[in-house]
Every structure is written in structure tokens, then in C-alpha cells.
Design an enzyme around this catalytic site. Structure first.
Site, short mmCIF file in Angstrom:
data_model
loop_
_atom_site.label_atom_id
_atom_site.label_comp_id
_atom_site.label_asym_id
_atom_site.label_seq_id
_atom_site.Cartn_x
_atom_site.Cartn_y
_atom_site.Cartn_z
N ARG A 209 1.38 126.24 -0.31
CA ARG A 209 0.81 125.34 -1.32
C ARG A 209 1.63 124.07 -1.45
O ARG A 209 1.15 123.05 -1.94
CB ARG A 209 0.64 126.04 -2.68
N HIS A 233 8.81 130.13 1.41
CA HIS A 233 8.28 131.07 0.42
C HIS A 233 6.91 131.51 0.89
O HIS A 233 6.06 130.66 1.18
CB HIS A 233 8.07 130.38 -0.93
N GLU A 236 4.31 135.47 -2.39
CA GLU A 236 5.06 136.02 -3.51
C GLU A 236 4.12 136.52 -4.60
O GLU A 236 4.36 137.56 -5.21
CB GLU A 236 6.00 134.93 -4.09
N HIS A 270 10.24 136.50 0.17
CA HIS A 270 9.43 137.39 -0.68
C HIS A 270 8.55 138.29 0.18
O HIS A 270 8.77 139.48 0.24
CB HIS A 270 8.59 136.64 -1.73
N ASP A 321 17.94 134.57 -5.29
CA ASP A 321 16.84 133.67 -5.64
C ASP A 321 17.03 132.95 -6.98
O ASP A 321 17.74 131.96 -7.05
CB ASP A 321 15.52 134.45 -5.60
ZN LIG Z 1 12.74 130.85 -4.08
#
Ligand SMILES: [Zn+2]
Length: 453
Positions: A209, A233, A236, A270, A321
Site C-alpha cells: 500500500r 511489510h 500484517e 510479519h 518492531d
Molecule cells: Zn514495522
């Protein structure tokens, strides 16, 4: 000059040896002798010595949110709103003070390498600093102060949604405009940093995104040209996957695959909500994953498919994180314990494998192929874990005791590249880590921010 380090016990990657003498020259292990008594003139490490831990996914400034986001009920998205408000107040000076303190906290927890997923690049509003990499340099300086190794995963972040909508408000300072302009800035940083034993510049795509597919190639190509790690990422949140499916007709993993972004230097951070095709794509391309269980737990993300990923060819690393806690033992055991809750089966992933994830796999995911194991030729990173503390007493010098019972405060001594960084639970260069954290966080999260909560 050769130094020697004598360890009461050392985990040599699958077995524990007693009376282990490491010879160290130029920061690397040159010889290992076992079953020997302590030598005169040797440094001595008590407890169980393990390789340096690698924190493969960090956003240092999120440390300022610890506990504050637990006050009200909220979602991932309300958490993100508070995080953005902290990001708004960062500047190079505040960022250096905060990273110095947060990385010192990491050193005290036995972390010898950190991967900083760094995207706060520009001034609030998006204007460039006079030195376009001033913020990255602040992170580099913070890591040098804390004497840990840094992989600066310079993050390309261009859009606020999978449809390519532009960054707005506090997000504007994250953006370089295009993938090409990201690559220009990062290449300048890479050349400024040069070849050093303690800093590596790597690449990151914020997420599917955060980077429109047409801007991914310059990032993927820059990482390939320099053999640099590429982190992203991925999957997640279920909402993130649903949005991606709606816009692209494929999962985040499929979008990354089609953009040529998967491969052995790539780490999907993730990797919580994966389809069986996603897992097959990652295995086929030897793509790694980084689980961040304490953050995923904090944000209510879900539980990723650890056994299937561990059975694949990619690396399996761990990160703290958002730094809800900084304790890689907690991250490691959470992989197995969360799996027990999800599957209602015990004992799927062994302690040795979890410790290997936190050391060997993590260092490789950050581009440090010669760290994270206690073998001749490796960097001399030693982490001594007390095995007769209140938590660990009676559990013995075993990987199981370290992974399932120890906590960060059980780390007594830390050596990075043959140099003592933590001695008897004290950081040698940051005398009062708690006080520095408190003042750096107070400076960032001032009263006006609290008032607008
Ligand atoms: Zn992160």
C-alpha cells in the site's frame, strides 16, 4: 593482537560445550577450544554464552509509544494515528538521542545488530533537509553511540493506499516522490557511509500500500545491484490483504512476486496472513520472513504460519518492531507458544531452532553473513546469559532455559566484534540508559501531543 574469552558454557549452534575458550583477532573468532579451564589473562564470561542476537525489524521512534497506546481501547489504525503524531515531532537531533537510548536498551538485551526500517526521511510537510540524509545519519550516529551494528533499511514510502493515493499530513515527510528519487538519495547515503564493519545500507519497500507497483523496480534493482537486503511489510493485517486483493487482484505476496521483489535477500516482515500459494511462492524464491510476535500480539494482528515457513528455504528472523517490549527471548518463545495456542499442539518448534532464528537467521536477513554463530571465522559477538537468576535458576545451561525462561535482564555481558559493550549489566558508553530513554521520549511526546490525544 589476539584476545581470549573464556566461557563457562557456550551454545555452539545445537549443542552446549563447557569451558570454551574463544581466541579473537581483529574482531573475529580465530580458534575455539572446549573443555579447558580459564586461562590467566582471558576475559571471563559466566552463564551460558550465545551468539549476538539480531533484531531484524525496528522502528526506533515507536519506542516512545510504549504503554501510552494501552490506555484506551483502539485498533491498529488508532495506534497508527498516535504513531504519526510522534513522527511529526522528530528531527535529526531528537532522532539521534532517541536511537542512541533505544539501541543502548537493545545492547543491554543482548542485541548486537539491528535492522532499522527507516522512513522518516524529510522535514514535516516533505521538504528536504539541507543534507537529504540527515535523518538516516542520525540513526547511524545513534547506533555508533550505542555500539551496535546497524543495517539501515532505508524505506521507500510513496503512497497512502494500495490505489496509489498520495501521502497526506504527517505521512508527507516519509516520501521521496518516486522510486527513482528514492534510489538517488539512498545511493548518495551508501557512498557517504562507505565500507564499514558496523553499518550497512539496505533497502525497504514500506508495503504494497506504501509503494505503487510502478515505483518498485528502482528499489528492487538498487538492492540487487549492491547485494543489499530488501525488506517489506507484508500481510500484517487482514484489511491490508483485502484492499490489495480489491485493487490488484492478488495478495501482497503475489504483487511482490510479480514485481520481482521476492528472493533470498528479501525479508517479508510479519507474513501473518498468507495463502498456501503465498507460502509456496516464498519457498520457491527462498524469501525470508521476520516475525514480530510481541508487536503482532499488541496490535491484534494474528498468528502467522510459522511451521510452514520454517519448513521452507527462506530465513526466519525476529524483530521487536514497535518495541512494546525489547526482549528477543520473548519474541523467540512467542513463535512456539503462539503456535501452541493456534494449533493446540505442543513442541512444534525446538528451542535450538528458535535461538538460531534470533541469531544466525537474523544476521543474514540484515546482510551480515559472518555474524550470528560461534564458529571460527565469524565475528566475535558474545552474549552471556545468567543461568542462576531468579528466572533461570535450576534450568541449566540449555537453549531451552534461555528461550523459554530467560528475559532480557538476564543478559549480563555483551561483546560486539570482540569489544565489550555491556559489562555486568552496564552499558560501557551510555551510563544511564533509563534516564536517556525518559528524556528522549519526554522531548518527543510533549504536553501538546498529550493534550490532543
Ligand atoms: Zn514495522
Amino acid at each position: 593482537m589476539t584476545d581470549t574469552w573464556w566461557c563457562e558454557h557456550a551454545w555452539l549452534g545445537g549443542s552446549v560445550a563447557e569451558g570454551v575458550l574463544f581466541s579473537v583477532s581483529d574482531g573475529s573468532i580465530t580458534a575455539i577450544d572446549t573443555d579447558v579451564t580459564a586461562q590467566p589473562g582471558s576475559h571471563r564470561l559466566r552463564g551460558l554464552v550465545i551468539p549476538g542476537l539480531a533484531n531484524a525489524h525496528s522502528h526506533a521512534f515507536h519506542r516512545a509509544l510504549r504503554a501510552r497506546t494501552q490506555r484506551d481501547r483502539g485498533s491498529f489504525w488508532t495506534w497508527r494515528d498516535l504513531m504519526y503524531r510522534a513522527a511529526e515531532r522528530l528531527n535529526p537531533d531528537r532522532y539521534r538521542r532517541l536511537t542512541r537510548a533505544v539501541y543502548a536498551e537493545m545492547a543491554l538485551a543482548g542485541i548486537t545488530s539491528v535492522g532499522e526500517f527507516h522512513y522518516v526521511h524529510h522535514e514535516a510537510g516533505g521538504a528536504h533537509y539541507a543534507e537529504p540524509n540527515a535523518m538516516g545519519q542520525a540513526v547511524i550516529d545513534g547506533a555508533a553511540d550505542a555500539r551496535i551494528r546497524l543495517t539501515l533499511l532505508d524505506t521507500c514510502y510513496l503512497s497512502s493506499g494500495p490505489d496509489g493515493s498520495p501521502l497526506t499530513g504527517p505521512q508527507q515527510r516519509f516520501g521521496d516522490g518516486t522510486g527513482d528519487r528514492w534510489a538517488e538519495r539512498v545511493e548518495a547515503l551508501r557512498q557517504q557511509v562507505g565500507i564499514t564493519p558496523s553499518v550497512l545500507v539496505g533497502a525497504a519497500l514500506h508495503s504494497v500500500r506504501g509503494v505503487p507497483v510502478e515505483h518498485m523496480p528502482p528499489v528492487v534493482e538498487w538492492a540487487a545491484a549492491h547485494g543489499a537486503p530488501l525488506h517489506v511489510h507484508s500481510s500484517e493485517q487482514t484489511r491490508e490483504v483485502e484492499q490489495c486483493l480489491a485493487v490488484h487482484g492478488g495478495t501482497p505476496t503475489a504483487v511482490l512476486r510479480d514485481a520481482g521483489a521476492l528472493g533470498p535477500r528479501t525479508t517479508a516482515v510479519h507474513a501473518t496472513h498468507l495463502t498456501s500459494e503465498d507460502i509456496a511462492d516464498m519457498d520457491r524464491t527462498s524469501t525470508g520472513v521476520c516475525f514480530c510476535p510481541t508487536t503482532e500480539r499488541d496490535l491484534g494482528d494474528g498468528i502467522g504460519p510459522a511451521p510452514a515457513l520454517l519448513a521452507g528455504r527462506g530465513l526466519f528472523s525476529l524483530g521487536s518492531d514497535s518495541h512494546a517490549v525489547i526482549d528477543l527471548f520473548e519474541e523467540a518463545r512467542a513463535v512456539e507458544l503462539d503456535e501452541r495456542l493456534a494449533s493446540r499442539t505442543r513442541g512444534t518448534i525446538a528451542a535450538d531452532r528458535l535461538l538460531r532464528a534470533a541469531t544466525y537467521d537474523g544476521h543474514r536477513a540484515l546482510g551480515w553473513a559472518d555474524a550470528g554463530e560461534l564458529v571460527v571465522g565469524a565475528r566475535a559477538d558474545f552474549v552471556a546469559v545468567q543461568i542462576d537468576s531468579i528466572r533461570t535458576a535450576g534450568g541449566g545451561a540449555t537453549a531451552e532455559n534461555v528461550v523459554f525462561a530467560a528475559a532480557a535482564p538476564d543478559v549480563t555481558d555483551v561483546v560486539v566484534d570482540g569489544r565489550a559493550v555491556v559489562v555486568d549489566r552496564k552499558h560501557v558508553a551510555v551510563p544511564d540508559v533509563g534516564a536517556e530513554l525518559a528524556s528522549a521520549i519526554a522531548d518527543l511526546m510533549d504536553a501538546s501531543l498529550e493534550a490532543t490525544r
